[in-house]
Design an enzyme around this catalytic site. Structure first.
Site, short mmCIF file in Angstrom:
data_model
loop_
_atom_site.label_atom_id
_atom_site.label_comp_id
_atom_site.label_asym_id
_atom_site.label_seq_id
_atom_site.Cartn_x
_atom_site.Cartn_y
_atom_site.Cartn_z
N LYS A 1 0.87 -1.53 -0.12
CA LYS A 1 -0.32 0.26 -0.11
C LYS A 1 0.55 1.63 -0.12
O LYS A 1 2.12 1.19 0.74
CB LYS A 1 -0.48 0.26 1.16
CG LYS A 1 -1.96 -1.09 1.37
CD LYS A 1 -3.28 -0.43 2.26
CE LYS A 1 -4.16 -1.28 2.25
NZ LYS A 1 -5.15 -2.02 3.17
N HIS B 1 -7.49 -13.04 3.06
CA HIS B 1 -6.40 -12.01 4.52
C HIS B 1 -6.29 -12.97 5.47
O HIS B 1 -5.65 -12.52 6.43
CB HIS B 1 -7.56 -11.43 4.91
CG HIS B 1 -6.67 -9.69 4.93
ND1 HIS B 1 -6.40 -9.37 3.49
CD2 HIS B 1 -6.72 -9.16 5.64
CE1 HIS B 1 -5.99 -8.16 3.59
NE2 HIS B 1 -5.87 -8.09 5.15
#
Length: 296
Positions: free
Chosen positions: A170, A242
């Site tokens: 990110k 995840h």
């Protein structure tokens, strides 16, 4: 008003350098907000007040949006209206007296080490796609990569002789992550026996994990494959890509890793994001204590 949104998206992309997925998330939220304003015949930003925003948030609640969705929306609106004020596109900020709703802290679901072992050993490694899926699961659990990082992994990002991979996370932050021996072994098997069968001779790919058409495996492809493998493994928990990332972090902490190291491995910019995993390990410790202590 739409031009203001376009300008803001450009600002997030170029000046703040946010990732494509984050920018798209902001864009979705704000388009929904803009549509609400149009429906209510509001056609300039200074006509938006606190009650307009509260009406919009009430609409989301009536639509039974999840608490996390509403919290994210408030954050999106807060930053957007700050931008409008700073750029002198509007003279007021309707978000000044709006509180962010509190979200009940929910612990991420994790697999036990036994469940991870069963899942990883589920793919049929006598088949081309089975070797790929085994390598993919080994990498996910060995590194804690986000699904977007996994699908974007390129051949040049592999440094198997050093036992490392590099990835862009990110905010375009690069990090180096160590690989375990088993993950290296299965990547090498995949590269040697499987990937060359998947790749089209007329269209070479830079990416590590390919689908049966020889193209980069998509995020949806990873989800779909994982769903099938979880069912085949007989695991009844809800498992997403995840979940393997959560399991990676939790198992490291349970085995004595320090929080800062786990933060670096996960690529979290703020350690408070990583601290959720200490709650998981404490919660599991309490569960074990209550189950097995004779006087608990």
């Amino acid at each position: 008003m739409e031009e203001s949104l376009t300008e803001y998206i450009r600002f997030l992309t170029i000046e703040r350098g946010l990732s494509k997925n984050t920018v798209e998330s902001y864009q979705r939220d704000l388009k929904q907000y803009l549509l609400f304003l149009k429906e209510n015949h509001i056609n300039h930003w200074d006509a938006v007040d606190r009650y307009t925003v509260l009406s919009f948030l009430q609409r989301l609640k009536e639509e039974e949006k999840a608490a996390g969705t509403v919290i994210r929306m408030v954050s999106s609106l807060r930053q957007f209206h700050q931008f409008l004020r700073q750029e002198k596109i509007s003279t007021t900020d309707p978000m000044l007296h709006i509180d962010t709703p509190k979200k009940a802290q929910t612990l991420p679901k994790v697999l036990s080490t036994k469940e991870v072992e069963i899942l990883i050993e589920t793919p049929n490694t006598s088949e081309t796609l089975g070797i790929r899926d085994r390598a993919m699961l080994e990498v996910m659990y060995a590194t804690g990569l986000r699904v977007s990082e996994l699908t974007e992994l390129k051949l040049d990002d592999l440094h198997l002789s050093l036992g490392l991979i590099q990835t862009i996370g990110k905010g375009d932050k690069e990090r180096i992550i160590p690989l375990g021996d088993l993950a290296i072994e299965w990547i090498e098997k995949y590269l040697k026996h499987s990937r060359n069968r998947l790749e089209r001779p007329d269209k070479r790919s830079l990416y590590v994990f390919l689908n049966h058409h020889g193209r980069k495996l998509s995020r949806q492809g990873v989800w779909k494959n994982l769903k099938g493998l979880v069912k085949k493994a007989g695991i009844e928990k809800e498992v997403t890509p995840h979940t393997l990332r959560h399991s990676f972090a939790t198992h490291l902490l349970e085995n004595g890793a320090d929080l800062r190291t786990v933060q670096e491995l996960l690529g979290h910019s703020d350690i408070s994001t990583t601290q959720i995993y200490t709650h998981i390990t404490t919660h599991r410790m309490s569960t074990v204590y209550k189950t097995y202590h004779p006087r608990a």
